[in-house]
Design an enzyme around this catalytic site. Structure first.
Site, short mmCIF file in Angstrom:
data_model
loop_
_atom_site.label_atom_id
_atom_site.label_comp_id
_atom_site.label_asym_id
_atom_site.label_seq_id
_atom_site.Cartn_x
_atom_site.Cartn_y
_atom_site.Cartn_z
N GLU A 197 0.82 -1.21 0.00
CA GLU A 197 0.00 0.00 0.00
C GLU A 197 0.86 1.26 0.00
O GLU A 197 1.84 1.37 0.74
CB GLU A 197 -0.91 -0.01 1.24
CG GLU A 197 -1.82 1.19 1.36
CD GLU A 197 -2.57 1.23 2.69
OE1 GLU A 197 -3.60 1.92 2.76
OE2 GLU A 197 -2.12 0.56 3.65
N LYS A 228 -10.37 2.68 -1.48
CA LYS A 228 -10.47 2.08 -0.15
C LYS A 228 -11.77 2.48 0.54
O LYS A 228 -12.09 3.66 0.66
CB LYS A 228 -9.26 2.50 0.68
CG LYS A 228 -9.14 1.85 2.05
CD LYS A 228 -7.80 2.24 2.65
CE LYS A 228 -7.54 1.60 3.99
NZ LYS A 228 -6.18 1.93 4.50
N CYS A 246 -5.65 -2.61 2.84
CA CYS A 246 -5.28 -2.54 4.25
C CYS A 246 -6.47 -2.72 5.19
O CYS A 246 -6.94 -3.83 5.37
CB CYS A 246 -4.52 -1.25 4.52
SG CYS A 246 -3.50 -1.32 6.03
#
EC number: 3.5.1.53
Length: 301
Positions: free
Chosen positions: A50, A123, A160
């Site tokens: 990431e 995200k 993540c």
């Protein structure tokens, strides 16, 4: 290859991990070097960690760090990896800090093996805690969870904090994802030196692999990073432990917490698909009973 309409079903996936400097060109060069190494080891799909273009700036709330964001279209790092993907005939999910007019996202562009940009995932789950102050920088993603049909497989990519939510993994697999990928930046907790989440982190994702009967790839950074904050210095030691899990959640490849590494594993997606169908997990689902998942408080309103 499976998922892409070609012949055969065996796919090799790779996770790379490395320490990031705060010089973008150095990190992009390192990522390319490791992708090339993964390709030499036979990888068809290569995952880089990431926000690999720089150090993890979210330790601090600083206005100057917004200058690191770049638009999706015309992004030089994405263009560079499109050329690399085409040259090596590999699929590369590219993580980057996206600027979209007045919005900002933690995003991944999915680059197919011919260099085609298949689209964007932003995200969805944005953390906010000591050392991981992402809500200061990122809007919650608006793309929804996706499955991308690449040359070698249909893949799902979360980012993540997304990896802690089983709904994310299940949503991608329901749309046809045959392999899950999670680029990551996680390490020590600045507020508690005794808290070490690495085993918990791995077990959660191993559960996603096992519950959905799909392989899973997680790539995390390593190294100690110190950032100047409004209250002094903040330091995180990123614990690496990038890994590849098989479809029952078993770890088949694992990196350590200190060394640069390239992990590669091969899976037969047709065989896994047959096993997944045989277990009946998706046959026996009861979506009519899951409406409670659409609430925050568990009420059936």
């Amino acid at each position: 290859m499976a998922g892409g309409g070609g012949a055969g079903s065996k796919v090799s996936v790779a996770a790379v991990q490395f320490a990031c400097t705060d010089v973008e060109s150095e990190n992009v060069d390192t990522a390319e070097r490791l992708i090339r190494e993964a390709h030499k080891k036979g990888a068809n799909i290569v995952l880089v960690q990431e926000l690999f273009e720089g150090q993890y700036f979210c330790q601090a709330q600083r206005l100057d760090f917004f200058q690191r964001a770049k638009p999706y279209k015309g992004n030089p790092t994405i263009i560079r990896f499109q050329k690399l993907a085409k040259e090596l005939e590999v699929v590369i999910p590219v993580s980057f800090f996206e600027e979209a007019n007045n919005a900002h996202y933690n995003s991944v562009a999915i680059i197919d093996a011919d260099g085609t940009d298949l689209g964007l995932y932003r995200k969805s789950h944005i953390p906010d805690g000591p050392g991981y102050q992402e809500k200061f920088y990122f809007n919650p993603g608006d793309t929804g969870f996706k499955a991308f049909k690449t040359k070698y497989a249909t893949i799902g990519v979360g980012i993540c904090w997304d990896q802690w939510f089983p709904e994310c993994a299940r949503a991608m697999v329901l749309q046809g994802a045959e392999i899950l990928f999670y680029p990551t930046a996680i390490g020590s907790e600045p507020q508690d030196n005794n808290l070490d989440s690495r085993e918990h982190w791995k077990r959660v994702m191993q559960g996603h692999a096992g519950a959905n009967l799909v392989p899973l790839v997680a790539s995390n950074r390593i190294g100690r990073e110190t950032v100047e904050t409004e209250h002094g210095e903040s330091t995180i030691t990123f614990f690496g432990n990038s890994f590849i899990a098989g479809p029952t959640g078993e770890i088949v490849k694992l990196a350590n917490d200190k060394d640069e590494d390239v992990l590669v594993a091969e899976f037969d997606l047709d065989e896994i698909k047959s096993t997944r169908h045989g277990w009946g997990i998706f046959r026996d689902r009861r979506p009519d009973l899951y409406k409670v998942l659409l609430t925050l408080d568990g009420e059936k309103s």
